[in-house]
Write a protein that holds these residues in place. Structure first.
Motif: not given
Ligand code: GLN
Length: 295
Positions: A164-169, A172-175, A222-226, A241-248
């Motif tokens: 899966v892909i983890i990104v900051p909340e 702009d990475i949505l998929t 902020g060193k990587v985007d995902a 960790n606060d401020g992160l989410k997993i893309l669906d």
């Protein structure tokens, strides 16, 4: 496009899982233990033990070469792992090891009359540790791949992993497709996440870290985007960790199994038989349920 090829390959591997380099063995779909549990109530403990012995002997007899079970150290089952992969393996509050793999391995060792010893190392070393005769089994949320099958034999699968892909909340990475937009992706050294991402997006778009926690730190800084990593460790890292989410959107679906030296078919058969029994009697599911709650 490669991404879809990789997904297809992963799908093909799922149906063609062969245990211990031998003939096809049923893999372990999530539903199986529940059914088996319903049937399992009946036999008394002793009867089960007798059946186990018979099954183990029968398999050993049909194996062409003398399938004697030997371990690196007498009386001990050495498990090579990277204890930074929650909830499969991690260091507990009291400094010991815990997790799904650790508990399943403990049960396997118990069935084989061995004591489990966890050899903690970098993920990239778990297969070589088995190959070089330092550890007996590699159990590390270890995905079955054709390439790894050249180096170790795999038991039947006991779990499914999803990259899966983890990104900051506020990313702009949505998929999955957005990863192609000139992003920097953090992965763990030597993992399937690394392999798939470098194939799909190129080495220049990958930064690899020794373990998942370090990749997450890089994401927060902020060193990587995902970060691309297996789903359950992803859930654990995002929860911590606060401020992160997993893309669906899922990236790749994989099978976890135990790696055993190709020079030790007797051990692979014995471990595989023990694991198969633990899946059938619901023990594996019980251990999984202890660590993984339904979403
Ligand atoms: N399932 C992934 C792999 O086998 C990651 C395992 C891990 O990091 N422990 O490559």
């Amino acid at each position: 496009m490669k991404k879809y090829f990789a997904m297809l390959l992963a799908g093909m591997m799922a149906v063609s899982l062969v245990a211990c380099g031998g003939s096809s063995t049923a893999s372990a779909p999530a539903e199986a233990p529940a059914e088996a549990e319903a049937e399992a109530e009946a036999p008394a403990e002793e009867e089960v033990t007798e059946e186990e012995t018979t099954a183990a002997e029968a398999t050993a007899e049909t194996t062409e070469e003398t399938a004697e079970m030997t371990t690196v150290e007498a009386g001990v089952l050495h498990m090579a792992t990277n204890a930074a992969f929650p909830p499969y393996e991690m260091i507990s509050d009291n400094g010991g090891f815990e997790g799904i793999d650790v508990e399943i391995a403990t049960e396997i060792a118990r069935k084989l009359g061995l004591e489990l010893v966890v050899d903690d190392m970098e993920f990239g070393s778990v297969i070589t540790s088995v190959q070089s005769g330092k550890s007996d089994i590699a159990m590390a949320g270890l995905t079955v791949t054709e390439e790894r099958k050249q180096n170790v034999d795999f038991t039947t699968s006991y779990a499914t992993g999803i990259q899966v892909i983890i990104v900051p909340e506020d990313s702009d990475i949505l998929t999955v497709d957005d990863l192609a937009n000139d992003k920097m992706i953090g992965v763990q050294d030597g993992t399937t996440g690394y392999i798939y991402c470098s194939d799909d997006y190129g080495e220049d778009h990958i930064t690899s870290y020794t373990n998942g926690a370090m990749a997450i730190e890089a994401l927060k800084g902020g060193k990587v985007d995902a970060v691309v990593i297996d789903n359950e460790p992803a859930r654990a890292f995002v929860a911590a960790n606060d401020g992160l989410k997993i893309l669906d959107t899922e990236y790749i679906v994989e099978n976890y199994a135990i790696g055993v030296s190709k020079d030790n078919p007797g051990l692979c058969e014995a471990v595989n038989n023990a694991l198969t029994e633990l899946i059938a009697d619901g023990t594996v599911q019980m251990i999984v349920d202890k660590y993984i709650t339904a979403e």
